[in-house]
Design an enzyme around this catalytic site. Structure first.
Site, PDB file in Angstrom:
ATOM      1  N   GLU A  32       0.848  -1.194   0.000  1.00 23.55           N
ATOM      2  CA  GLU A  32       0.000   0.000   0.000  1.00 23.55           C
ATOM      3  C   GLU A  32       0.885   1.246   0.000  1.00 23.55           C
ATOM      4  O   GLU A  32       1.803   1.361   0.807  1.00 23.55           O
ATOM      5  CB  GLU A  32      -0.899  -0.027   1.234  1.00 23.55           C
ATOM      6  CG  GLU A  32      -1.755   1.192   1.455  1.00 23.55           C
ATOM      7  CD  GLU A  32      -2.589   1.080   2.731  1.00 23.55           C
ATOM      8  OE1 GLU A  32      -3.234   2.070   3.098  1.00 23.55           O
ATOM      9  OE2 GLU A  32      -2.582  -0.006   3.362  1.00 23.55           O
ATOM     10  N   ASP A  85       0.338   5.056   0.572  1.00 22.46           N
ATOM     11  CA  ASP A  85      -0.586   6.115   0.981  1.00 22.46           C
ATOM     12  C   ASP A  85      -0.051   7.466   0.529  1.00 22.46           C
ATOM     13  O   ASP A  85       0.805   8.068   1.188  1.00 22.46           O
ATOM     14  CB  ASP A  85      -0.770   6.109   2.503  1.00 22.46           C
ATOM     15  CG  ASP A  85      -1.480   4.868   2.995  1.00 22.46           C
ATOM     16  OD1 ASP A  85      -2.377   4.393   2.286  1.00 22.46           O
ATOM     17  OD2 ASP A  85      -1.137   4.376   4.083  1.00 22.46           O
ATOM     18  N   GLU A 141      -3.289  10.808   3.318  1.00 18.57           N
ATOM     19  CA  GLU A 141      -4.286  10.556   4.357  1.00 18.57           C
ATOM     20  C   GLU A 141      -4.389  11.847   5.148  1.00 18.57           C
ATOM     21  O   GLU A 141      -3.401  12.287   5.756  1.00 18.57           O
ATOM     22  CB  GLU A 141      -3.861   9.393   5.241  1.00 18.57           C
ATOM     23  CG  GLU A 141      -3.852   8.081   4.481  1.00 18.57           C
ATOM     24  CD  GLU A 141      -3.896   6.899   5.425  1.00 18.57           C
ATOM     25  OE1 GLU A 141      -4.966   6.289   5.533  1.00 18.57           O
ATOM     26  OE2 GLU A 141      -2.860   6.604   6.032  1.00 18.57           O
ATOM     27  N   HIS A 195       3.968   1.360   2.698  1.00 17.47           N
ATOM     28  CA  HIS A 195       3.750   0.104   3.429  1.00 17.47           C
ATOM     29  C   HIS A 195       4.165  -1.078   2.551  1.00 17.47           C
ATOM     30  O   HIS A 195       3.365  -1.580   1.756  1.00 17.47           O
ATOM     31  CB  HIS A 195       2.273  -0.072   3.784  1.00 17.47           C
ATOM     32  CG  HIS A 195       1.691   0.927   4.714  1.00 17.47           C
ATOM     33  ND1 HIS A 195       1.666   0.767   6.077  1.00 17.47           N
ATOM     34  CD2 HIS A 195       1.074   2.115   4.477  1.00 17.47           C
ATOM     35  CE1 HIS A 195       1.054   1.794   6.643  1.00 17.47           C
ATOM     36  NE2 HIS A 195       0.687   2.633   5.691  1.00 17.47           N
TER      37      HIS A 195
END
Length: 461
Positions: free
Chosen positions: A231, A233, A236, A247
């Site tokens: 993942e 990101d 956020e 991640h």
């Protein structure tokens, strides 16, 4: 990010993930344009669309309107086991605006927080960008940059308007799993670095066996399986804080996991799985710069106004075939290009995510070492090279009230402990039951998505 709790699903009478296709409501994807760029001002418009995740949809018997999943429990007759559940249940088409509060106009996507409808109230949404009616758009980020505009002015403490990438299958698993008749057209196949176990169907089977209804949320639960993948990101954020987080997972691609061996937020042992649930993050407030991002003209990036967010994936060769060496961030606001703030925390330097930055962050913030253990930036690079699916969402956090993003977290540590203070929100803020009442009209808009060569997607006027 350090925590990502269960995304809140609709409070419709039935909301679940399934594999067969219903016939009560036609599935019409809201259109969304975006652009590919080769150099500054040399961009081509792409006519795309978005699809809502199957976890938000009405799921019922293939032979009737009988719910397969009501509240936070499965129908024992339709779903006596995982395989039968996939065969017996159909995922229905979505009424995007009236039921889920999702609207588009040209290049803009708006996601409302709480939407009242004839079945109750829907909370947030998770959507994916489509290439065509049955395929997710995939992006090869290495050696390229990704840019978008975002309006977070109406996102208070406890909400997260997120734009990120995960290593989902492009067709949602349609071609691989016999009992998956829905695929990407109906938003099937989600995975992320938390190895989420709230998904109702994974790999063409149900997740009904060993399902435990949530004790705090009337619509969600945790099943016996989870779905893992890398993942990235990009964003956020709410109006108070933002974080950019990589991640990695030790295995590439989407991987099903079992029970607490999944790790992540949903399991008893957070670090038991193949993915790094914490990631290597960059949050200026957490790094000591409390005046860089927030509401009002006193902040360098003013969240009262629309923000252009630019993320560059720099490689060691400067080409799309190299290995990821840095993740860089710029903002553009009111015609001014703004570099990401430098860390002001002793022992952590710079304003980019690099291998050295991640090592220093883990050391100074007393991290678990999972980023390195799961392959670090090089493994993140390998995932990016295989292509990733764009996710756009708005959610609240039943697990940790989003404190990991915008307040002091963990709450048993003092704010003066390095890495604990992540934003100016109170530790009592962000409780979903409260903000769903007080901030129901909140929303996020994403617009002007652009993807292309380094320095091709943004300009300053």
């Amino acid at each position: 990010m350090l925590q990502k709790a269960v995304l809140i699903t609709s409070t419709l009478l039935a909301t679940a993930r399934a594999q067969q296709v219903g016939t009560y409501t036609a599935e019409t994807h809201p259109s969304l344009t975006w652009q590919t760029c080769t150099s500054a001002n040399e961009c081509t418009t792409v006519d795309g669309s978005v699809v809502i995740d199957a976890n938000w949809r009405w799921i019922h018997s293939v032979n009737s309107s009988t719910n397969c999943y009501t509240g936070n429990t499965w129908d024992a007759t339709l779903c006596p086991d995982d395989e039968s559940c996939a065969v017996n249940c159909a995922v229905e088409g979505a009424a995007y605006s009236s039921t889920y509060g999702v609207t588009t106009s040209g290049s803009e996507l708006r996601i409302n927080y709480v939407t009242q409808n004839s079945n109750g109230a829907n909370v947030g949404a998770r959507l994916y960008l489509l290439k065509d009616e049955s395929t997710y758009e995939t992006f090869s980020l290495l050696g390229n940059e990704f840019t978008f505009d975002v309006d977070v002015a109406n996102l208070p403490c406890g909400l997260n308007g997120a734009l990120y990438f995960t290593q989902m299958q492009a067709d949602g698993g349609l071609s691989e799993y016999t009992n998956n008749k829905a695929g990407a057209k109906y938003g099937v196949g989600y995975c992320d670095s938390q190895c989420p176990r709230d998904l109702k169907f994974i790999d063409g089977e149900g997740n009904a066996e060993d399902w435990e209804p949530s004790s705090t949320d009337s619509n969600t639960g945790v099943g016996g399986h989870g779905n893992c993948c890398a993942e990235m990101d990009i964003w956020e954020a709410n109006s108070i804080s933002y974080a950019t987080t990589a991640h990695p997972c030790s295995s590439l691609g989407q991987t099903e996991c079992d029970g607490d061996d999944c790790g992540g937020t949903y399991s008893a042992e957070r670090y038991a799985g193949v993915c790094d649930p914490d990631g290597c993050d960059f949050n200026p407030y957490r790094l000591g710069n409390t005046s860089f991002y927030g509401p009002g003209s006193d902040f360098t990036v003013n969240t009262d106004d629309t923000i252009t967010v630019v993320t560059q994936f720099i490689t060691d060769t400067g080409s799309t075939s190299g290995t990821l060496s840095a993740i860089k961030r710029f903002f553009v606001q009111n015609g001014k290009v703004i570099a990401q703030a430098n860390s002001e925390t002793t022992g952590i330097s710079g304003n980019e995510i690099t291998a050295a930055y991640c090592e220093a962050e883990n050391s100074v913030f007393d991290g678990a070492g999972e980023f390195s253990a799961k392959g670090g930036l090089s493994q993140m690079s390998a995932a990016l090279a295989e292509g990733m699916v764009l996710v756009l969402s708005l959610w609240d956090d039943d697990y940790a009230s989003m404190l990991w993003l915008d307040s002091d977290y963990p709450t048993n540590e003092t704010a003066s402990t390095p890495g604990v203070a992540r934003g100016s929100c109170s530790t009592s803020s962000g409780v979903p039951a409260t903000i769903r009442q007080q901030d129901a009209s909140s929303y996020v808009t994403f617009s002007n998505i652009k993807f292309g060569a380094i320095n091709s997607t943004f300009t300053a006027s």
